[in-house]
Design an enzyme around this catalytic site. Sequence first.
Site, PDB file in Angstrom:
ATOM      1  N   ARG A  16      10.596   7.741  -3.475  1.00 50.08           N
ATOM      2  CA  ARG A  16      11.881   8.833  -3.397  1.00 50.08           C
ATOM      3  C   ARG A  16      13.309   8.291  -3.311  1.00 50.08           C
ATOM      4  O   ARG A  16      14.141   8.959  -3.186  1.00 50.08           O
ATOM      5  CB  ARG A  16      11.329   9.501  -1.881  1.00 50.08           C
ATOM      6  CG  ARG A  16      10.683  10.994  -2.299  1.00 50.08           C
ATOM      7  CD  ARG A  16       9.248  10.770  -2.496  1.00 50.08           C
ATOM      8  NE  ARG A  16       8.832  11.988  -2.836  1.00 50.08           N
ATOM      9  CZ  ARG A  16       7.715  12.021  -3.237  1.00 50.08           C
ATOM     10  NH1 ARG A  16       6.747  10.974  -3.690  1.00 50.08           N
ATOM     11  NH2 ARG A  16       6.952  13.104  -3.771  1.00 50.08           N
ATOM     12  N   THR A  62       9.909  -2.822  -2.659  1.00 50.65           N
ATOM     13  CA  THR A  62       9.030  -2.184  -2.010  1.00 50.65           C
ATOM     14  C   THR A  62       7.411  -2.956  -2.330  1.00 50.65           C
ATOM     15  O   THR A  62       7.515  -3.722  -2.984  1.00 50.65           O
ATOM     16  CB  THR A  62       9.019  -0.610  -2.037  1.00 50.65           C
ATOM     17  OG1 THR A  62       7.968  -0.116  -1.224  1.00 50.65           O
ATOM     18  CG2 THR A  62       8.539  -0.271  -3.595  1.00 50.65           C
ATOM     19  N   LYS A  66       7.607  -7.364  -0.892  1.00 51.78           N
ATOM     20  CA  LYS A  66       8.726  -7.570   0.188  1.00 51.78           C
ATOM     21  C   LYS A  66       8.554  -9.037   0.704  1.00 51.78           C
ATOM     22  O   LYS A  66       9.591  -9.469   1.007  1.00 51.78           O
ATOM     23  CB  LYS A  66       8.425  -6.368   1.288  1.00 51.78           C
ATOM     24  CG  LYS A  66       8.785  -5.156   0.894  1.00 51.78           C
ATOM     25  CD  LYS A  66       8.510  -4.101   2.239  1.00 51.78           C
ATOM     26  CE  LYS A  66       8.860  -2.683   1.792  1.00 51.78           C
ATOM     27  NZ  LYS A  66       8.948  -1.912   2.950  1.00 51.78           N
ATOM     28  N   ASN A  87      13.531  -5.684   2.144  1.00 57.81           N
ATOM     29  CA  ASN A  87      13.369  -4.268   1.462  1.00 57.81           C
ATOM     30  C   ASN A  87      14.568  -4.160   0.677  1.00 57.81           C
ATOM     31  O   ASN A  87      14.875  -3.159  -0.117  1.00 57.81           O
ATOM     32  CB  ASN A  87      13.088  -3.395   2.228  1.00 57.81           C
ATOM     33  CG  ASN A  87      14.316  -2.816   3.227  1.00 57.81           C
ATOM     34  OD1 ASN A  87      15.014  -3.415   3.418  1.00 57.81           O
ATOM     35  ND2 ASN A  87      13.895  -1.528   3.516  1.00 57.81           N
ATOM     36  N   ASP A 103      14.001  -1.597   7.349  1.00 52.21           N
ATOM     37  CA  ASP A 103      12.693  -0.692   7.691  1.00 52.21           C
ATOM     38  C   ASP A 103      12.986  -0.284   9.227  1.00 52.21           C
ATOM     39  O   ASP A 103      12.744   0.772   9.937  1.00 52.21           O
ATOM     40  CB  ASP A 103      11.570  -1.479   7.503  1.00 52.21           C
ATOM     41  CG  ASP A 103      11.211  -1.264   5.709  1.00 52.21           C
ATOM     42  OD1 ASP A 103      11.686  -0.396   5.228  1.00 52.21           O
ATOM     43  OD2 ASP A 103      10.619  -2.190   5.269  1.00 52.21           O
ATOM     44  N   GLY A 128       0.464  -4.619  10.528  1.00 51.72           N
ATOM     45  CA  GLY A 128       0.722  -4.904   8.875  1.00 51.72           C
ATOM     46  C   GLY A 128       2.217  -5.247   8.852  1.00 51.72           C
ATOM     47  O   GLY A 128       3.136  -5.419   9.732  1.00 51.72           O
ATOM     48  N   ARG A 150      -6.807  -2.723  14.652  1.00 51.53           N
ATOM     49  CA  ARG A 150      -8.327  -2.854  14.220  1.00 51.53           C
ATOM     50  C   ARG A 150      -8.652  -4.294  14.153  1.00 51.53           C
ATOM     51  O   ARG A 150      -9.861  -4.619  14.767  1.00 51.53           O
ATOM     52  CB  ARG A 150      -8.628  -2.209  12.970  1.00 51.53           C
ATOM     53  CG  ARG A 150      -9.973  -1.955  12.519  1.00 51.53           C
ATOM     54  CD  ARG A 150     -10.341  -1.415  11.286  1.00 51.53           C
ATOM     55  NE  ARG A 150      -9.527  -2.143  10.057  1.00 51.53           N
ATOM     56  CZ  ARG A 150      -9.408  -1.432   9.031  1.00 51.53           C
ATOM     57  NH1 ARG A 150     -10.313  -0.334   8.587  1.00 51.53           N
ATOM     58  NH2 ARG A 150      -8.817  -1.953   8.154  1.00 51.53           N
TER      59      ARG A 150
HETATM   60  P1  ATR Z   1       1.664  -2.465   5.596  1.00 48.52           P
HETATM   61  O1  ATR Z   1       2.372  -3.562   5.233  1.00 48.52           O
HETATM   62  O2  ATR Z   1       1.986  -1.297   4.866  1.00 48.52           O
HETATM   63  O3  ATR Z   1       2.008  -2.134   7.246  1.00 48.52           O
HETATM   64  P2  ATR Z   1      -0.915  -3.355   5.694  1.00 48.52           P
HETATM   65  O4  ATR Z   1      -0.572  -4.638   5.909  1.00 48.52           O
HETATM   66  O5  ATR Z   1      -1.969  -3.096   4.631  1.00 48.52           O
HETATM   67  O6  ATR Z   1       0.170  -2.509   5.266  1.00 48.52           O
HETATM   68  O7  ATR Z   1      -1.353  -2.870   6.949  1.00 48.52           O
HETATM   69  C1  ATR Z   1      -2.108  -1.750   7.150  1.00 48.52           C
HETATM   70  C2  ATR Z   1      -2.407  -1.447   8.742  1.00 48.52           C
HETATM   71  O8  ATR Z   1      -3.143  -0.214   8.682  1.00 48.52           O
HETATM   72  C3  ATR Z   1      -3.269  -2.534   9.262  1.00 48.52           C
HETATM   73  O9  ATR Z   1      -2.755  -2.643  10.722  1.00 48.52           O
HETATM   74  C4  ATR Z   1      -4.538  -2.113   9.299  1.00 48.52           C
HETATM   75  O10 ATR Z   1      -5.625  -2.714  10.019  1.00 48.52           O
HETATM   76  P3  ATR Z   1      -6.250  -4.063   9.938  1.00 48.52           P
HETATM   77  O11 ATR Z   1      -5.342  -5.206  10.119  1.00 48.52           O
HETATM   78  O12 ATR Z   1      -7.386  -4.189  10.859  1.00 48.52           O
HETATM   79  O13 ATR Z   1      -6.393  -4.213   8.375  1.00 48.52           O
HETATM   80  C5  ATR Z   1      -4.460  -0.443   9.431  1.00 48.52           C
HETATM   81  N1  ATR Z   1      -5.458   0.148   9.015  1.00 48.52           N
HETATM   82  C6  ATR Z   1      -5.702   0.479   7.762  1.00 48.52           C
HETATM   83  N2  ATR Z   1      -7.076   1.224   7.596  1.00 48.52           N
HETATM   84  C7  ATR Z   1      -7.466   1.384   8.904  1.00 48.52           C
HETATM   85  C8  ATR Z   1      -8.472   2.168   9.579  1.00 48.52           C
HETATM   86  N3  ATR Z   1      -9.451   2.550   8.827  1.00 48.52           N
HETATM   87  N4  ATR Z   1      -8.583   2.069  10.844  1.00 48.52           N
HETATM   88  C9  ATR Z   1      -7.704   1.347  11.618  1.00 48.52           C
HETATM   89  N5  ATR Z   1      -6.651   0.685  11.208  1.00 48.52           N
HETATM   90  C10 ATR Z   1      -6.479   0.738   9.702  1.00 48.52           C
END
Ligand code: ATR
Length: 273
Positions: A16, A62, A66, A87, A103, A128, A150
Amino acid sequence: MPKLAAVTGWPLTYTRSPILHSYWCERYRIKGLYLRLPLAPENFERGVRALQALGFAGLNVTIPHKETAFALVDQRGLSAQRAGSVNTLIFEADGQIRGECTDGVGYVDSLREAGVELPRKTLVLGAGGASRAVCASLLDAGCSLTLANRTRTRADNLIAALGGGAVTDWQSWSERLGEFDLLVNTTSLGMAGQDGYDWVGSLTHADPELVVSDIVYMPLETPLLAAARAHGLIGVDGLGMLIHQARPGFKAWFGTYPDADPVLRARVVETLD
Ligand code: ATR
């Protein structure tokens, strides 16, 4: 010759950013052009240098670039150092490339715009790249920070990198929710709209004053925010962060610090259906 800037990412389907910058150019009567320029990972560095050579003022970067951008820049602003990612690229007059990460400040500004006072006792879900930027800015705003992810080791590593905060178990964060007055979801749960997670049940222990925020803005009302509404809690959606993170880049490239006004927000909302 108009001033030039662009957003790059891959595949860059949903950006966007051009809406934001084009709106501001129009509103402040700035002769500027902000383009959408997808760059595949193997072309990223060459692409950036080519745009610099063409006279662009800078770029937004993005997913998935990054961290690559962080490695590529000549100078890293404090925000980039804290976030471990970049970013916003600024092509300086002396040929250097400066990298910032807006961000986190965008997130904190979006809370302030929503009338949420800081500091707060904060529980952040997710560890993440987006989480790191948000957590760094929350710590810098004086918030206490507890992180649940998680994959526990990612949360431990993030807290170590930030030099502050604590980790709690993903399985039991909701039982501790009463200790907090800000809950931030930075996970990608909720992006598809239906994530199957029991958000309504997870908010059972919330203090009535809890502010619930989600950095996802597609859909605008994520399952977490719908659950917050069902519990009568204040919710803050992710659109404010999107708009506020764009402001420092606009200032650096086009010279004016722009407002996040309601007309702009409405323009972006129109595109989200
Ligand atoms: P970003 O850089 O956009 O933050 P990322 O590094 O892929 O993206 O992080 C995604 C986040 O969403 C992580 O904290 C991930 O948890 P894990 O580190 O355990 O992978 C979390 N996430 C994604 N799907 C999930 C799910 N189904 N349940 C719980 N956490 C989830």
